[in-house]
Design a protein around this motif. Structure first.
Motif, PDB file in Angstrom:
ATOM      1  N   ASP A   1      -2.580   0.530   8.237  1.00  0.00           N
ATOM      2  CA  ASP A   1      -1.144   0.723   8.033  1.00  0.00           C
ATOM      3  C   ASP A   1      -0.633  -0.062   6.832  1.00  0.00           C
ATOM      4  O   ASP A   1       0.114   0.449   6.005  1.00  0.00           O
TER       5      ASP A   1
ATOM      6  N   ALA B   1      -2.035   1.418   3.432  1.00  0.00           N
ATOM      7  CA  ALA B   1      -1.408   2.716   3.130  1.00  0.00           C
ATOM      8  C   ALA B   1       0.053   2.525   2.725  1.00  0.00           C
ATOM      9  O   ALA B   1       0.527   3.159   1.780  1.00  0.00           O
ATOM     10  N   ASN B   2       0.771   1.657   3.428  1.00  0.00           N
ATOM     11  CA  ASN B   2       2.175   1.399   3.074  1.00  0.00           C
ATOM     12  C   ASN B   2       2.300   0.777   1.690  1.00  0.00           C
ATOM     13  O   ASN B   2       3.196   1.128   0.919  1.00  0.00           O
TER      14      ASN B   2
ATOM     15  N   ALA C   1       0.175   1.102  -0.811  1.00  0.00           N
ATOM     16  CA  ALA C   1      -0.138   2.163  -1.784  1.00  0.00           C
ATOM     17  C   ALA C   1       1.089   3.042  -2.017  1.00  0.00           C
ATOM     18  O   ALA C   1       1.389   3.422  -3.153  1.00  0.00           O
ATOM     19  N   ARG C   2       1.804   3.326  -0.961  1.00  0.00           N
ATOM     20  CA  ARG C   2       3.029   4.140  -1.056  1.00  0.00           C
ATOM     21  C   ARG C   2       4.107   3.394  -1.855  1.00  0.00           C
ATOM     22  O   ARG C   2       4.728   3.951  -2.750  1.00  0.00           O
ATOM     23  N   GLN C   3       4.320   2.123  -1.534  1.00  0.00           N
ATOM     24  CA  GLN C   3       5.335   1.321  -2.224  1.00  0.00           C
ATOM     25  C   GLN C   3       5.039   1.174  -3.716  1.00  0.00           C
ATOM     26  O   GLN C   3       5.948   1.223  -4.543  1.00  0.00           O
TER      27      GLN C   3
ATOM     28  N   GLY D   1       3.215   3.193  -5.499  1.00  0.00           N
ATOM     29  CA  GLY D   1       2.973   4.471  -6.160  1.00  0.00           C
ATOM     30  C   GLY D   1       1.565   4.529  -6.738  1.00  0.00           C
ATOM     31  O   GLY D   1       1.337   5.113  -7.792  1.00  0.00           O
ATOM     32  N   SER D   2       0.620   3.920  -6.041  1.00  0.00           N
ATOM     33  CA  SER D   2      -0.756   3.850  -6.534  1.00  0.00           C
ATOM     34  C   SER D   2      -1.321   5.244  -6.745  1.00  0.00           C
ATOM     35  O   SER D   2      -1.078   6.158  -5.957  1.00  0.00           O
ATOM     36  N   GLU D   3      -2.092   5.383  -7.813  1.00  0.00           N
ATOM     37  CA  GLU D   3      -2.709   6.674  -8.075  1.00  0.00           C
ATOM     38  C   GLU D   3      -4.125   6.746  -7.519  1.00  0.00           C
ATOM     39  O   GLU D   3      -4.732   7.803  -7.479  1.00  0.00           O
TER      40      GLU D   3
ATOM     41  N   SER E   1      -3.696   7.749   3.641  1.00  0.00           N
ATOM     42  CA  SER E   1      -3.308   7.240   2.324  1.00  0.00           C
ATOM     43  C   SER E   1      -2.470   8.272   1.565  1.00  0.00           C
ATOM     44  O   SER E   1      -2.757   9.468   1.608  1.00  0.00           O
ATOM     45  N   PRO E   2      -1.448   7.799   0.841  1.00  0.00           N
ATOM     46  CA  PRO E   2      -0.634   8.711   0.044  1.00  0.00           C
ATOM     47  C   PRO E   2      -1.298   9.113  -1.285  1.00  0.00           C
ATOM     48  O   PRO E   2      -0.749   9.921  -2.025  1.00  0.00           O
ATOM     49  N   CYS E   3      -2.471   8.535  -1.577  1.00  0.00           N
ATOM     50  CA  CYS E   3      -3.159   8.831  -2.838  1.00  0.00           C
ATOM     51  C   CYS E   3      -4.648   9.041  -2.542  1.00  0.00           C
ATOM     52  O   CYS E   3      -5.117   8.734  -1.445  1.00  0.00           O
TER      53      CYS E   3
END
Length: 168
Positions: free
Chosen positions: A89, A92-93, A95-97, A99-101, A129-131
Motif C-alpha cells: 500500500d 503504490a501510494n 508511486a501515485r503521489q 507520478g512515477s513512470e 501499482s499506478p505505473c
C-alpha cells in the motif's frame, strides 16, 4: 512541470543491491529523479497493546541506513522516502503521489509455502501499482535459496533410467 520519477523499493536485503543498480540505470536513461523507498511495518503487538514489553522500534536505524546509502556520483537527483505501513500500500501510494513512470522492486524467490501464506510484495505491486513495475531477480544465489535447493536435492528420490535391449 512535474519531475520524472523512477521509484525503487528496497528492503536492505542482499537482493536490494541488484534492484538499486537497475533503478539507477533506468533513472539515468530516462533522465529522471531516483526515488528510493523503504516501507517499514511496525511489529504487531497482539499481547502488548500498550507497549510495556519493550519491543524495540528499529525504524530509526532503518532510516539511518536509508540516508547512508552511497550512490554513484553520476546519479544526481535522488530523494529518499521512509514510509510506515504495509509495503504494498505504501509503495503504490508513493508511486501515485510522485507520478512515477516506473517502479523497480526485487524478488526473493520465497519458498512456495511462505509465498502462499504471506504473499509476495512484488507480485501484489504488479496488481496495484499506478505505473509499470519491473521485478528484479537477484543475480546471486542467496544462502537461504542455496540451502533450500540442497535440501530439496537430498530429499528428492533419484531416478535412474536404463535402456534394455531385447537381445539378452
Amino acid at each position: 512541470m512535474t519531475t520524472r520519477s523512477v521509484l525503487c523499493g528496497i528492503d536492505f536485503s542482499d537482493a536490494s543491491v541488484d534492484v538499486l543498480r537497475f533503478a539507477i540505470d533506468e533513472a539515468l536513461m530516462r533522465q529522471a529523479t531516483l526515488d528510493i523507498v523503504h516501507a517499514w511495518t511496525p511489529p504487531s503487538r497482539p499481547l502488548d497493546p500498550i507497549g510495556i514489553t519493550g519491543m524495540e522500534d528499529d525504524s530509526a536505524e532503518l532510516r539511518k541506513a536509508l540516508d547512508a546509502l552511497t550512490l554513484p556520483k553520476k546519479i544526481q537527483a535522488v530523494r529518499r522516502h521512509f514510509v510506515r505501513g504495509l509495503p504494498r500500500d505504501c509503495v503504490a501510494n508513493l508511486a501515485r503521489q510522485l507520478g512515477s513512470e516506473l517502479l523497480v522492486v526485487g524478488s526473493h524467490s520465497q519458498p512456495r509455502l511462505a509465498r502462499w501464506l504471506l504473499g509476495s510484495v512484488a507480485e501484489s505491486l504488479t496488481r496495484v501499482s499506478p505505473c509499470p513495475v519491473v521485478v528484479v531477480r537477484p543475480t546471486l544465489e542467496l544462502a537461504s535459496e542455496k540451502e533450500e535447493r540442497e535440501q530439496h536435492q537430498k530429499s528428492s528420490p533419484m531416478t535412474i533410467s536404463v535402456a534394455l535391449s531385447g537381445n539378452a
